[in-house]
Design an enzyme around this catalytic site. Structure first.
Site, PDB file in Angstrom:
ATOM      1  N   ASP A  13       0.272  -1.117   0.190  1.00  0.00           N
ATOM      2  CA  ASP A  13       0.152   0.048  -0.237  1.00  0.00           C
ATOM      3  C   ASP A  13       1.125   1.461  -0.105  1.00  0.00           C
ATOM      4  O   ASP A  13       0.888   2.196   0.488  1.00  0.00           O
ATOM      5  CB  ASP A  13      -0.938   0.285   1.162  1.00  0.00           C
ATOM      6  N   LYS A  16       1.405   2.536  -5.252  1.00  0.00           N
ATOM      7  CA  LYS A  16       2.597   2.098  -6.235  1.00  0.00           C
ATOM      8  C   LYS A  16       2.562   2.944  -7.596  1.00  0.00           C
ATOM      9  O   LYS A  16       3.472   3.634  -8.797  1.00  0.00           O
ATOM     10  CB  LYS A  16       3.227   0.387  -7.058  1.00  0.00           C
ATOM     11  N   GLY A  40      -4.336  -4.081  -4.791  1.00  0.00           N
ATOM     12  CA  GLY A  40      -5.395  -3.045  -4.340  1.00  0.00           C
ATOM     13  C   GLY A  40      -4.579  -1.647  -5.307  1.00  0.00           C
ATOM     14  O   GLY A  40      -4.503  -1.480  -4.499  1.00  0.00           O
ATOM     15  N   HIS A  41      -4.961  -1.744  -6.181  1.00  0.00           N
ATOM     16  CA  HIS A  41      -4.244  -0.431  -6.919  1.00  0.00           C
ATOM     17  C   HIS A  41      -5.478   0.257  -6.916  1.00  0.00           C
ATOM     18  O   HIS A  41      -5.962  -0.558  -8.198  1.00  0.00           O
ATOM     19  CB  HIS A  41      -3.706  -0.940  -8.260  1.00  0.00           C
ATOM     20  N   GLN A 223       1.674  -6.140  -3.745  1.00  0.00           N
ATOM     21  CA  GLN A 223       2.377  -6.526  -1.972  1.00  0.00           C
ATOM     22  C   GLN A 223       3.956  -5.959  -1.940  1.00  0.00           C
ATOM     23  O   GLN A 223       3.642  -4.514  -2.983  1.00  0.00           O
ATOM     24  CB  GLN A 223       2.602  -8.159  -1.598  1.00  0.00           C
TER      25      GLN A 223
END
Ligand code: IMP
Length: 427
Positions: A13, A16, A40-41, A223
């Site tokens: 988180d 990225k 989760g992007h 991750q």
């Protein structure tokens, strides 16, 4: 060439997508190489917010070929839900390619993820519950189901039966759950086969040929270093290799194909799930960081654990991934503190550590040694060059750069795509 890998340097988180945004239209292939829909992007395009859990962020750029590499584990329900949702919102979606060797997450992997966590009780990992760990376990146990198995019904049936035989004993006898019907699982998987076929490819070949043709290939990590099953804070990790080297294995390219490795570091630290976190704040300061940074999980909605920047954690990631650049994110979320502590060492039972100890016992007992840097009150979200930043902010960035032994090439000063300061181009 070039091949560029983006890797989280903390516990995930880190934001990225910020670095991906900087590469923008220059990327030809965007490859996910590890993990599954535990990621989760969040991507904001044209004022619209999209949250992707499985698909690579390049999916929203029509000029990019998005790829799910062999190292990814794929829940086909999620894959098609994400694609259908994007289509329903009118997003222009490019044609994803999927490795024939990628493994599949099925209903029984999700079930096992949840029941094992429940059984671990206090010792639970705090997984995302998406079946990622059990799917990787099957892969390593050589009882996994691969994407290409969906195109051979008799093989698929045999594999599902073999995989479920032992699990059903466990589910019924140990976990007191109902057995899962192998035919139901097989039929469900087969129902995806026709839709899947045009997307399946020898993605390792596609990627290598693109690199030969001088295309830009972005290997998009999910991750982070400290969630890596080999290099992270085991057992409080995910079940794959998010580190940069994982891009080679999980996409099918050799190490000499990688030119740049960009580490993403949040200007403070967060973690979801269980596991050690020396700079974690349990008081109002932690709440203040969580509020300022909107630190709630994009996948599970869980509040993230928050704490100060830990230079030892990021320095270990710099070494383990050979970062060529760091992108420092969410610096604007630190605005308003009189002083900002930065962890520069640990005290463990009276011994000072200047690097992350290899021993899990020591790391669990580490008390941070802080250096206190001056904070700033000015709004930095409109700054677009390093020189525009307040002097104290510049000192914060420069000190972090010294401590983590890697140049900081980009700084995020707000959630918008344009809210970044670039010190060095990432390509
Ligand atoms: P799993 O990947 O669902 O097996 O979860 C294992 C650990 O990794 C848990 O602590 C999760 O919270 C953490 N984790 C997995 N994916 C992410 C992510 O994308 N960001 C942050 N933590 C994650």
């Amino acid at each position: 060439m070039p091949g560029i890998v983006i890797v989280g340097s903390q516990w995930g988180d880190e934001g990225k997508g910020k670095a991906t945004d900087q590469l923008g239209d220059r990327v030809d292939l965007c490859v996910r190489y590890s993990g599954g829909n535990n990621a989760g992007h969040t991507i904001i395009v044209g004022g619209e917010k999209y949250v992707m859990h499985l698909l690579p962020s390049g999916i929203l750029n029509p000029g990019v070929t998005p790829i799910l590499g062999n190292g990814v584990v794929i829940d086909l329900d999620v894959l098609y839900t994400e694609l259908d949702e994007l289509a329903a919102r009118g997003a222009e979606v490019s044609h994803p390619l999927i490795s024939a060797n990628a493994h599949v997450i099925t209903e029984f992997h999700r079930t096992i993820d949840k029941v094992t966590e429940r059984f671990l009780g206090k010792a639970k990992i705090g997984t995302t519950g998406r079946g990622v760990g059990p799917a990787y376990s099957d892969k390593v146990n050589r009882i996994g189901i691969r994407i290409q198995d969906l195109f051979d019904e008799s093989i698929l049936r045999r594999k599902v039966e073999a995989s479920l035989e032992q699990k059903n004993h466990m589910l019924v006898k140990v976990y007191n759950r109902r057995a899962i019907d192998p035919d139901e699982v097989t039929d469900k998987l087969l129902s995806f086969a026709d839709r899947l076929r045009p997307h399946v490819a020898d993605t390792s070949r596609v990627i290598n040929e693109a690199l030969d043709a001088d295309k830009v290939v972005l290997f998009e990590g999910a991750q982070a270093h400290h969630l890596d099953v080999d290099h992270g804070t085991y057992p409080y990790v995910t079940s794959s290799n998010p580190v940069a080297a994982g891009a080679c294995v999980g996409a099918g390219v050799g190490p000499t194909r990688i030119d740049r490795v960009v580490g993403i570091a949040k200007a403070y630290t967060t973690r979801v799930g269980s596991g050690p976190f020396p700079t974690e704040l349990f008081d109002a300061d932690g709440d203040r960081l969580r509020e300022a940074g909107g630190e709630f999980g994009a996948t599970t909605g869980r509040p993230r654990r928050c704490g100060w920047f830990d230079a030892l954690v990021v320095e270990a990631a710099t070494r383990g991934n050979a970062f060529t650049d760091i992108f420092l994110t969410k610096l604007d979320c630190l605005t308003g503190w009189e002083q900002i502590p930065v962890c520069v060492g640990y005290e463990v039972n009276g011994t000072r550590h200047d690097v992350m100890p290899y021993s899990q016992t020591d790391f669990h007992h580490a008390t941070p040694v802080y250096e206190y840097l001056d904070g700033w009150t000015e709004d930095i979200s409109e700054c677009r060059s390093f020189e525009e930043l307040p002097a104290a902010t510049q000192r914060y960035v420069n000190r972090l750069q010294e401590l983590i032994s890697c140049r900081i090439s980009g700084i995020g000063v707000g959630p918008g795509r344009e809210q970044s300061i670039m010190l060095h181009d990432l390509l």
